[in-house]
Design a protein around this motif. Sequence first.
Motif, PDB file in Angstrom:
ATOM      1  N   THR A  56      32.073   8.083 -34.694  1.00  0.00           N
ATOM      2  CA  THR A  56      31.613   8.505 -36.016  1.00  0.00           C
ATOM      3  C   THR A  56      31.532   7.345 -37.002  1.00  0.00           C
ATOM      4  O   THR A  56      31.094   7.533 -38.133  1.00  0.00           O
ATOM      5  CB  THR A  56      32.549   9.572 -36.601  1.00  0.00           C
ATOM      6  OG1 THR A  56      33.850   9.006 -36.791  1.00  0.00           O
ATOM      7  CG2 THR A  56      32.640  10.784 -35.691  1.00  0.00           C
ATOM      8  N   GLU A 119      50.681  18.396 -34.725  1.00  0.00           N
ATOM      9  CA  GLU A 119      50.121  18.890 -35.989  1.00  0.00           C
ATOM     10  C   GLU A 119      49.618  17.718 -36.840  1.00  0.00           C
ATOM     11  O   GLU A 119      48.554  17.796 -37.452  1.00  0.00           O
ATOM     12  CB  GLU A 119      51.162  19.714 -36.759  1.00  0.00           C
ATOM     13  CG  GLU A 119      50.650  20.270 -38.065  1.00  0.00           C
ATOM     14  CD  GLU A 119      49.441  21.201 -37.910  1.00  0.00           C
ATOM     15  OE1 GLU A 119      48.593  21.219 -38.819  1.00  0.00           O
ATOM     16  OE2 GLU A 119      49.337  21.897 -36.885  1.00  0.00           O
ATOM     17  N   THR A 120      50.372  16.636 -36.884  1.00  0.00           N
ATOM     18  CA  THR A 120      49.948  15.433 -37.613  1.00  0.00           C
ATOM     19  C   THR A 120      48.647  14.904 -37.019  1.00  0.00           C
ATOM     20  O   THR A 120      47.724  14.548 -37.753  1.00  0.00           O
ATOM     21  CB  THR A 120      51.030  14.331 -37.557  1.00  0.00           C
ATOM     22  OG1 THR A 120      52.261  14.871 -38.005  1.00  0.00           O
ATOM     23  CG2 THR A 120      50.650  13.135 -38.384  1.00  0.00           C
ATOM     24  N   ARG A 122      46.350  16.617 -35.366  1.00  0.00           N
ATOM     25  CA  ARG A 122      45.259  17.545 -35.739  1.00  0.00           C
ATOM     26  C   ARG A 122      44.793  17.280 -37.170  1.00  0.00           C
ATOM     27  O   ARG A 122      43.599  17.325 -37.463  1.00  0.00           O
ATOM     28  CB  ARG A 122      45.710  18.992 -35.568  1.00  0.00           C
ATOM     29  CG  ARG A 122      45.663  19.478 -34.141  1.00  0.00           C
ATOM     30  CD  ARG A 122      45.845  20.983 -34.040  1.00  0.00           C
ATOM     31  NE  ARG A 122      47.201  21.430 -34.319  1.00  0.00           N
ATOM     32  CZ  ARG A 122      48.192  21.447 -33.414  1.00  0.00           C
ATOM     33  NH1 ARG A 122      47.953  21.044 -32.184  1.00  0.00           N
ATOM     34  NH2 ARG A 122      49.382  21.867 -33.750  1.00  0.00           N
ATOM     35  N   HIS A 123      45.729  16.987 -38.061  1.00  0.00           N
ATOM     36  CA  HIS A 123      45.373  16.684 -39.453  1.00  0.00           C
ATOM     37  C   HIS A 123      44.479  15.448 -39.521  1.00  0.00           C
ATOM     38  O   HIS A 123      43.496  15.428 -40.271  1.00  0.00           O
ATOM     39  CB  HIS A 123      46.653  16.478 -40.263  1.00  0.00           C
ATOM     40  CG  HIS A 123      46.396  16.026 -41.670  1.00  0.00           C
ATOM     41  ND1 HIS A 123      45.916  16.878 -42.649  1.00  0.00           N
ATOM     42  CD2 HIS A 123      46.524  14.807 -42.244  1.00  0.00           C
ATOM     43  CE1 HIS A 123      45.774  16.197 -43.777  1.00  0.00           C
ATOM     44  NE2 HIS A 123      46.141  14.949 -43.562  1.00  0.00           N
ATOM     45  N   HIS A 124      44.777  14.412 -38.744  1.00  0.00           N
ATOM     46  CA  HIS A 124      43.969  13.189 -38.743  1.00  0.00           C
ATOM     47  C   HIS A 124      42.584  13.417 -38.141  1.00  0.00           C
ATOM     48  O   HIS A 124      41.644  12.693 -38.471  1.00  0.00           O
ATOM     49  CB  HIS A 124      44.687  12.081 -37.970  1.00  0.00           C
ATOM     50  CG  HIS A 124      45.768  11.421 -38.747  1.00  0.00           C
ATOM     51  ND1 HIS A 124      45.519  10.470 -39.726  1.00  0.00           N
ATOM     52  CD2 HIS A 124      47.116  11.562 -38.721  1.00  0.00           C
ATOM     53  CE1 HIS A 124      46.641  10.058 -40.247  1.00  0.00           C
ATOM     54  NE2 HIS A 124      47.642  10.706 -39.653  1.00  0.00           N
ATOM     55  N   LEU A 125      42.459  14.388 -37.269  1.00  0.00           N
ATOM     56  CA  LEU A 125      41.179  14.637 -36.604  1.00  0.00           C
ATOM     57  C   LEU A 125      40.246  15.542 -37.392  1.00  0.00           C
ATOM     58  O   LEU A 125      39.101  15.741 -37.004  1.00  0.00           O
ATOM     59  CB  LEU A 125      41.431  15.260 -35.216  1.00  0.00           C
ATOM     60  CG  LEU A 125      42.091  14.333 -34.206  1.00  0.00           C
ATOM     61  CD1 LEU A 125      42.471  15.096 -32.951  1.00  0.00           C
ATOM     62  CD2 LEU A 125      41.195  13.152 -33.884  1.00  0.00           C
ATOM     63  N   ARG A 126      40.697  16.086 -38.513  1.00  0.00           N
ATOM     64  CA  ARG A 126      39.848  16.966 -39.322  1.00  0.00           C
ATOM     65  C   ARG A 126      38.731  16.200 -39.972  1.00  0.00           C
ATOM     66  O   ARG A 126      38.774  15.112 -40.364  1.00  0.00           O
ATOM     67  CB  ARG A 126      40.661  17.640 -40.425  1.00  0.00           C
ATOM     68  CG  ARG A 126      41.581  18.672 -39.871  1.00  0.00           C
ATOM     69  CD  ARG A 126      42.281  19.376 -41.009  1.00  0.00           C
ATOM     70  NE  ARG A 126      43.447  20.029 -40.457  1.00  0.00           N
ATOM     71  CZ  ARG A 126      44.478  20.391 -41.186  1.00  0.00           C
ATOM     72  NH1 ARG A 126      44.511  20.188 -42.456  1.00  0.00           N
ATOM     73  NH2 ARG A 126      45.498  20.990 -40.634  1.00  0.00           N
TER      74      ARG A 126
END
Length: 126
Positions: A56, A119-120, A122-126
């Motif tokens: 990206t 969870e951390t 997943r937050h970075h991958l948003r």
Amino acid sequence: MLPGFPFAIGLPRPYPFTVVYGAASTNGAVADAGKVRGPIIADVPLNQIRRPLLKTRSNNPDRVKALMESIAEIGLQEPIDVLEVDGVYYGFSGCHRFEAHQRLRLPTIRCRIRRGTKETLRHHLR
């Protein structure tokens, strides 16, 4: 020793490194390897760092070239930030420094490693 890192400590596994660098506490005391809190600084093999956002983003070729020249001459001055989740390393920043290391064919890169949860991540991958 590295500038700014007055001592070296060995950490127990799961770190695949034999030496990790850290800074003394504010009172000058050396941290106990078993009680290290917060990020640690270590040289991590490039092939062990996953770059999930690589597709990206694009790097500025002139900046990568300048970093390659600087790293070849004086070494990496600022570690990249890496998140470690369940023994896997994820890099979300330091894209130009990472590419410069790849193009210089360096086997490792100095990282500031922070442990995190799924969870951390997943937050970075948003």
